[in-house]
Design a protein around this motif. Structure first.
Motif, short mmCIF file in Angstrom:
data_model
loop_
_atom_site.label_atom_id
_atom_site.label_comp_id
_atom_site.label_asym_id
_atom_site.label_seq_id
_atom_site.Cartn_x
_atom_site.Cartn_y
_atom_site.Cartn_z
N PRO A 157 -60.51 -7.87 32.09
CA PRO A 157 -60.72 -6.63 32.82
C PRO A 157 -61.78 -6.81 33.90
CG PRO A 157 -60.76 -6.25 30.45
CD PRO A 157 -60.79 -7.72 30.67
N THR A 158 -61.56 -6.25 35.05
CA THR A 158 -62.53 -6.31 36.14
C THR A 158 -62.73 -4.93 36.72
OG1 THR A 158 -60.81 -6.75 37.81
CG2 THR A 158 -61.81 -8.66 36.75
N GLY A 159 -63.66 -4.81 37.66
CA GLY A 159 -63.86 -3.55 38.36
C GLY A 159 -64.67 -2.57 37.56
N GLY A 160 -64.41 -1.27 37.76
CA GLY A 160 -65.22 -0.24 37.15
C GLY A 160 -64.77 0.12 35.75
N ALA A 161 -65.21 1.30 35.31
CA ALA A 161 -64.91 1.76 33.96
C ALA A 161 -63.41 1.97 33.79
CB ALA A 161 -65.66 3.05 33.69
N THR A 162 -62.92 1.69 32.60
CA THR A 162 -61.53 1.91 32.27
C THR A 162 -61.35 3.02 31.25
OG1 THR A 162 -61.64 0.12 30.66
CG2 THR A 162 -60.81 -0.44 32.85
N ASP A 163 -62.45 3.52 30.70
CA ASP A 163 -62.40 4.62 29.74
C ASP A 163 -62.62 5.94 30.47
OD1 ASP A 163 -62.21 2.58 27.89
OD2 ASP A 163 -64.35 2.65 27.38
N SER A 164 -62.26 7.02 29.82
CA SER A 164 -62.41 8.35 30.41
C SER A 164 -63.77 8.95 30.06
CB SER A 164 -61.30 9.27 29.90
OG SER A 164 -60.02 8.79 30.28
N PHE A 165 -64.35 9.62 31.03
CA PHE A 165 -65.61 10.34 30.83
C PHE A 165 -65.30 11.83 30.75
CE2 PHE A 165 -66.98 6.30 32.42
CZ PHE A 165 -68.21 6.07 31.84
N PRO A 166 -66.17 12.64 30.10
CA PRO A 166 -67.46 12.27 29.51
C PRO A 166 -67.30 11.46 28.22
CG PRO A 166 -66.98 14.56 29.06
CD PRO A 166 -65.91 14.09 30.00
N ILE A 167 -68.35 10.67 27.92
CA ILE A 167 -68.40 9.84 26.72
C ILE A 167 -69.65 10.24 25.93
CG2 ILE A 167 -68.83 7.49 25.89
CD1 ILE A 167 -67.14 6.52 28.27
N THR A 168 -69.50 10.42 24.64
CA THR A 168 -70.63 10.76 23.78
C THR A 168 -70.92 9.60 22.83
OG1 THR A 168 -70.13 13.13 23.86
CG2 THR A 168 -71.51 12.36 22.05
N VAL A 169 -72.17 9.16 22.82
CA VAL A 169 -72.61 8.06 21.97
C VAL A 169 -73.67 8.60 21.01
CG1 VAL A 169 -73.61 5.75 21.87
CG2 VAL A 169 -72.17 6.40 23.82
N THR A 170 -73.48 8.35 19.73
CA THR A 170 -74.42 8.81 18.72
C THR A 170 -75.32 7.67 18.27
OG1 THR A 170 -72.84 10.46 17.93
CG2 THR A 170 -74.66 9.90 16.46
N SER A 171 -76.63 7.92 18.26
CA SER A 171 -77.59 6.92 17.81
C SER A 171 -78.46 7.52 16.72
CB SER A 171 -78.46 6.44 18.97
OG SER A 171 -79.43 7.41 19.30
N ALA A 172 -79.35 6.70 16.17
CA ALA A 172 -80.25 7.19 15.13
C ALA A 172 -81.23 8.23 15.66
CB ALA A 172 -81.03 6.01 14.54
N LEU A 173 -81.39 8.27 16.99
CA LEU A 173 -82.37 9.18 17.59
C LEU A 173 -81.73 10.41 18.22
CD1 LEU A 173 -84.73 6.52 19.24
CD2 LEU A 173 -84.92 7.61 16.99
N GLY A 174 -80.41 10.46 18.25
CA GLY A 174 -79.76 11.63 18.81
C GLY A 174 -78.43 11.32 19.45
N GLU A 175 -77.75 12.37 19.80
CA GLU A 175 -76.43 12.26 20.44
C GLU A 175 -76.60 12.32 21.95
OE1 GLU A 175 -73.18 15.48 20.30
OE2 GLU A 175 -72.68 14.17 18.59
N THR A 176 -75.93 11.42 22.66
CA THR A 176 -76.06 11.34 24.10
C THR A 176 -74.69 11.48 24.76
OG1 THR A 176 -77.99 9.89 23.97
CG2 THR A 176 -76.75 9.87 26.04
N THR A 177 -74.57 12.38 25.71
CA THR A 177 -73.33 12.55 26.45
C THR A 177 -73.50 12.03 27.87
OG1 THR A 177 -72.64 14.46 25.13
CG2 THR A 177 -71.61 14.19 27.30
#
Length: 352
Positions: free
Chosen positions: A44-64
């Motif tokens: 894969p090359t170029g930019g993002a291939t996934d759709s936004f918004p994206i939410t990532v959960t960590s031990a310190l909180g949820e980030t969108t």
């Protein structure tokens, strides 16, 4: 042994992002399958291939993350290399003062930026522990994403940084994220999970080839240590520099777990009075210089460790070499003085 597939993938991804320099990947026409690829490598090359918004959960909180990041800042260890391997060149990165000194980039990072003709990032002041966060410097960098999956961020630091930009932290505890999770988490946050899978596949190939080439590694036990003043710091199974060696067929010595007093941390201190209980087929001793490691091994007190008394020790020294495998990153896996050299040193010791 070379990290052939990973290097090819990384090169293709880096080349695909060269036009954007500061973290915005260029894009190429999509294939019928939907993902842009490089004709020579199918990477894969170029930019993002996934759709936004994206939410990532960590031990310190949820980030969108609302849209594809253009200006990425990194903090801690390994996320700079993960971003670059995925085709994103951060605009600001934590300095590695112990490794390369103030004002310098890690050699494998600098080589990647220069190979792509990318502008070097701003260096964020770090005292070497990550305990103090330079908030003003983050503000000046104007990031739209802060990657810190392998770091020591506190809840307060996470919350304050989140007022500047979305922050992606660790999933479990500080400084315990595995090398592959650093890549996976970074890829998820950047919307480049397909690229992340390609990078991980290349590293997996490298590790599988190394394991197959060294059947003598299977079942051999080891302990990773750093000698101090009256204590021996021992790396636990939660430490990425130790965990990566398990992928080669080696085993972390049972005595490490039995002696572990870290409460889930990545290392614990063992007093000289108790070091005779640290049993393993061999030790990996890390240190700032060959002279200091050699001096440690000559201490009468340390002869109580069976592996030291038997001369079964692999020495890993000087800041750059130590950093390249502590733990390895998406770029330092392929660095000649890093994992390939450590693997051959272990093989040479076991062949004696």
């Amino acid at each position: 042994m070379r990290l052939r597939r990973s290097l090819a993938v990384t090169t293709a991804l880096v080349a695909g992002a060269t036009l954007a320099l500061a973290g915005c990947g260029s894009s190429t026409p999509e294939t019928p399958g939907g993902a842009a690829t490089d004709a020579a490598t199918d990477a894969p090359t170029g930019g993002a291939t996934d759709s936004f918004p994206i939410t990532v959960t960590s031990a310190l909180g949820e980030t969108t993350i609302e849209e594809e990041p253009v200006r990425v800042a990194t903090w801690g260890w390994g996320s700079t290399e993960a971003a670059v391997a995925l085709g994103v060149f951060p605009v600001a990165v934590a300095e590695q003062r112990w490794t390369v000194g103030e004002g310098n980039l890690l050699p494998w990072v600098e080589e990647a930026f220069d190979a792509a003709g990318a502008e070097h990032p701003a260096l964020l002041t770090d005292d070497g522990t990550g305990a103090t966060v330079p908030y003003e410097e983050f503000v000046a960098a104007e990031p739209d994403l802060i990657l810190a999956p392998y770091s020591g961020l506190t809840q307060e630091q996470f919350d304050l940084l989140s007022e500047i930009a979305p922050v992606v932290a660790y999933q479990d505890g500080p400084w315990t994220t595995t090398w592959d999770d650093v890549i996976t988490i970074s890829a998820e946050a950047l919307g480049r999970t397909a690229a992340g899978e390609e990078v991980l596949a290349g590293i997996s190939d490298f590790l599988a080839e190394a394991r197959a080439a060294h059947p003598e590694f299977e079942g051999k036990t080891f302990a990773g240590v750093w000698d101090g003043d009256g204590v021996m710091s021992v790396y636990t199974a939660a430490d990425a520099r130790a965990a990566i060696l398990v992928e080669l067929g080696l085993q972390i010595a049972p005595s490490v777990g039995e002696l572990d007093s870290s409460d889930g941390g990545f290392y614990f201190d063992l007093s000289y009075e108790k070091i005779d209980a640290l049993t393993a087929d061999f030790l990996i001793m890390y240190g700032p210089s060959e002279e200091e490691v050699t001096a440690s091994l000559a201490k009468p007190e340390l002869q109580a460790i069976p592996a030291i008394a038997a001369g079964q020790v692999v020495k890993v020294y000087d800041p750059v070499t130590v950093s390249s495998v502590s733990p390895p990153t998406a770029l330092s896996f392929q660095w000649e003085g890093g994992m390939p050299s450590l693997i051959e040193s272990i093989a040479a010791l076991l062949a004696e």
